[in-house]
Design an enzyme around this catalytic site. Structure first.
Site, PDB file in Angstrom:
ATOM      1  N   ASN A 103     -80.990  22.351 -31.888  1.00 16.16           N
ATOM      2  CA  ASN A 103     -80.349  21.218 -31.200  1.00 16.16           C
ATOM      3  C   ASN A 103     -80.379  19.927 -32.011  1.00 16.16           C
ATOM      4  O   ASN A 103     -79.901  18.901 -31.547  1.00 16.16           O
ATOM      5  CB  ASN A 103     -80.972  21.011 -29.808  1.00 16.16           C
ATOM      6  CG  ASN A 103     -82.448  20.712 -29.870  1.00 16.16           C
ATOM      7  OD1 ASN A 103     -83.064  20.779 -30.933  1.00 16.16           O
ATOM      8  ND2 ASN A 103     -83.032  20.391 -28.739  1.00 16.16           N
TER       9      ASN A 103
ATOM     10  N   ASP B 117     -74.159  32.177 -33.231  1.00 16.22           N
ATOM     11  CA  ASP B 117     -74.143  33.198 -32.181  1.00 16.22           C
ATOM     12  C   ASP B 117     -73.188  32.763 -31.073  1.00 16.22           C
ATOM     13  O   ASP B 117     -73.012  31.576 -30.830  1.00 16.22           O
ATOM     14  CB  ASP B 117     -75.556  33.393 -31.616  1.00 16.22           C
ATOM     15  CG  ASP B 117     -76.154  32.104 -31.057  1.00 16.22           C
ATOM     16  OD1 ASP B 117     -76.255  31.116 -31.822  1.00 16.22           O
ATOM     17  OD2 ASP B 117     -76.492  32.061 -29.871  1.00 16.22           O
TER      18      ASP B 117
ATOM     19  N   TYR C   5     -88.984  32.651 -34.697  1.00  8.82           N
ATOM     20  CA  TYR C   5     -87.586  32.681 -34.255  1.00  8.82           C
ATOM     21  C   TYR C   5     -86.708  33.592 -35.111  1.00  8.82           C
ATOM     22  O   TYR C   5     -85.550  33.828 -34.776  1.00  8.82           O
ATOM     23  CB  TYR C   5     -86.984  31.266 -34.307  1.00  8.82           C
ATOM     24  CG  TYR C   5     -87.587  30.294 -33.338  1.00  8.82           C
ATOM     25  CD1 TYR C   5     -87.205  30.294 -31.998  1.00  8.82           C
ATOM     26  CD2 TYR C   5     -88.532  29.354 -33.750  1.00  8.82           C
ATOM     27  CE1 TYR C   5     -87.752  29.390 -31.096  1.00  8.82           C
ATOM     28  CE2 TYR C   5     -89.087  28.446 -32.856  1.00  8.82           C
ATOM     29  CZ  TYR C   5     -88.694  28.470 -31.535  1.00  8.82           C
ATOM     30  OH  TYR C   5     -89.232  27.576 -30.643  1.00  8.82           O
TER      31      TYR C   5
ATOM     32  N   HIS D 145     -80.289  33.974 -31.335  1.00 14.59           N
ATOM     33  CA  HIS D 145     -79.820  32.618 -31.653  1.00 14.59           C
ATOM     34  C   HIS D 145     -79.798  32.372 -33.169  1.00 14.59           C
ATOM     35  O   HIS D 145     -79.158  31.437 -33.624  1.00 14.59           O
ATOM     36  CB  HIS D 145     -80.761  31.612 -30.981  1.00 14.59           C
ATOM     37  CG  HIS D 145     -80.084  30.416 -30.375  1.00 14.59           C
ATOM     38  ND1 HIS D 145     -78.734  30.344 -30.100  1.00 14.59           N
ATOM     39  CD2 HIS D 145     -80.595  29.213 -29.989  1.00 14.59           C
ATOM     40  CE1 HIS D 145     -78.448  29.163 -29.571  1.00 14.59           C
ATOM     41  NE2 HIS D 145     -79.556  28.458 -29.502  1.00 14.59           N
TER      42      HIS D 145
ATOM     43  N   TYR E 181     -84.780  22.103 -35.703  1.00 10.20           N
ATOM     44  CA  TYR E 181     -84.429  23.006 -34.607  1.00 10.20           C
ATOM     45  C   TYR E 181     -82.928  22.956 -34.345  1.00 10.20           C
ATOM     46  O   TYR E 181     -82.248  21.993 -34.700  1.00 10.20           O
ATOM     47  CB  TYR E 181     -85.241  22.674 -33.353  1.00 10.20           C
ATOM     48  CG  TYR E 181     -86.656  23.158 -33.472  1.00 10.20           C
ATOM     49  CD1 TYR E 181     -86.971  24.495 -33.240  1.00 10.20           C
ATOM     50  CD2 TYR E 181     -87.671  22.301 -33.869  1.00 10.20           C
ATOM     51  CE1 TYR E 181     -88.262  24.968 -33.397  1.00 10.20           C
ATOM     52  CE2 TYR E 181     -88.974  22.762 -34.036  1.00 10.20           C
ATOM     53  CZ  TYR E 181     -89.258  24.101 -33.798  1.00 10.20           C
ATOM     54  OH  TYR E 181     -90.529  24.567 -33.968  1.00 10.20           O
TER      55      TYR E 181
END
Length: 196
Positions: free
Chosen positions: A73, A98, A16, A21, A71
Site C-alpha cells: 500500500n 494479482d 509474504y 498478493h 509494503y
C-alpha cells in the site's frame, strides 16, 4: 533507445514471499531470468526498491525491473522515484499485479482504469497522479466461500496451485510483458485475450 520500467507488486520479506498478493513480484523474477546474457541481478536502489537492468533482446530497449521494498500500500513512492530517476514516461511503465476478478491462471492486459480495491495500484495511481500506466493482471480468482478477499490474497498459493497454476501464470505474465514491449498493447491484448 527508450527505457521501460516494469514493476512487480508485492510485500517485502520472506513471510509474504509465497502469498497470492506477491505474484507480481514472482513474475518479475521469471522475467529477470530471460535477460540477454543470463539472469539479471537485483540490487538495492536508493528509492526503496530492488532493481535489475536488462535487455530482453539483443539491441532491444533497456528494461528496468523493480520490486518496491515498501509494503504494497506504499508502493507508489518507489514507482514515482524510479520513473524520475530513469526518465520513464507513464506510457512505458508496466505494473504486474494479482487480480481477484480474473480466473486463476489467466493473464489480461490493459492501460488505465480503476484500481478495483487493489491497494498497490491505488498507491501507484496516487503517487503518479495518473492511471494511464500499463497493467499486466495475473488472475488469482475469487476466494472460496465467504473468505475475506484481504485474507485470501495474503495466504500462500495452495500446493495444487503451486503445481498446476503458478508456473504457467508466471511464464504467461513474463510473456505478456515481453509482448507489450515488443508489439504494443493492442497486439499483445489480441495474443493474451484470445480463447485458448
Amino acid at each position: 533507445m527508450d527505457t521501460w520500467l516494469v514493476i512487480g507488486l508485492g510485500n517485502p520479506g520472506p513471510g509474504y514471499a509465497g502469498n497470492r498478493h506477491n505474484v507480481g513480484a514472482m513474475a518479475l523474477e521469471e522475467l529477470a531470468g530471460r535477460a540477454v546474457g543470463g539472469r539479471a541481478a537485483f540490487k538495492a536502489h536508493k528509492v526503496r526498491a530492488r532493481v535489475a537492468e536488462m535487455r530482453l533482446t539483443v539491441g532491444g530497449p533497456k528494461v528496468v525491473l523493480a520490486v518496491p521494498s515498501s509494503y504494497m500500500n506504499e508502493s507508489g513512492g518507489a514507482v514515482a522515484g524510479l520513473m524520475k530517476y530513469y526518465d520513464v514516461p507513464v506510457e512505458r511503465l508496466v505494473v504486474i499485479h494479482d487480480e481477484l476478478d480474473i480466473d486463476a491462471g489467466l493473464v489480461r492486459l490493459k492501460q488505465g482504469g480503476g484500481e478495483g480495491g487493489h491497494n498497490g495500484l491505488r498507491s501507484v495511481t496516487k503517487s503518479l497522479g495518473s492511471k494511464d500506466y500499463l497493467r499486466v493482471r495475473l488472475g488469482i480468482g475469487r476466494p472460496p466461500g465467504r473468505q475475506d478477499p484481504a485474507d485470501f490474497v495474503l495466504k500462500d498459493f495452495s500446493k495444487a496451485e503451486r503445481t498446476d497454476v503458478l508456473p504457467f501464470l508466471l511464464d504467461e505474465g513474463a510473456d505478456a510483458v515481453e509482448a507489450l514491449i515488443e508489439v504494443g498493447l493492442l497486439d499483445a491484448q489480441q495474443r493474451f485475450h484470445a480463447p485458448r
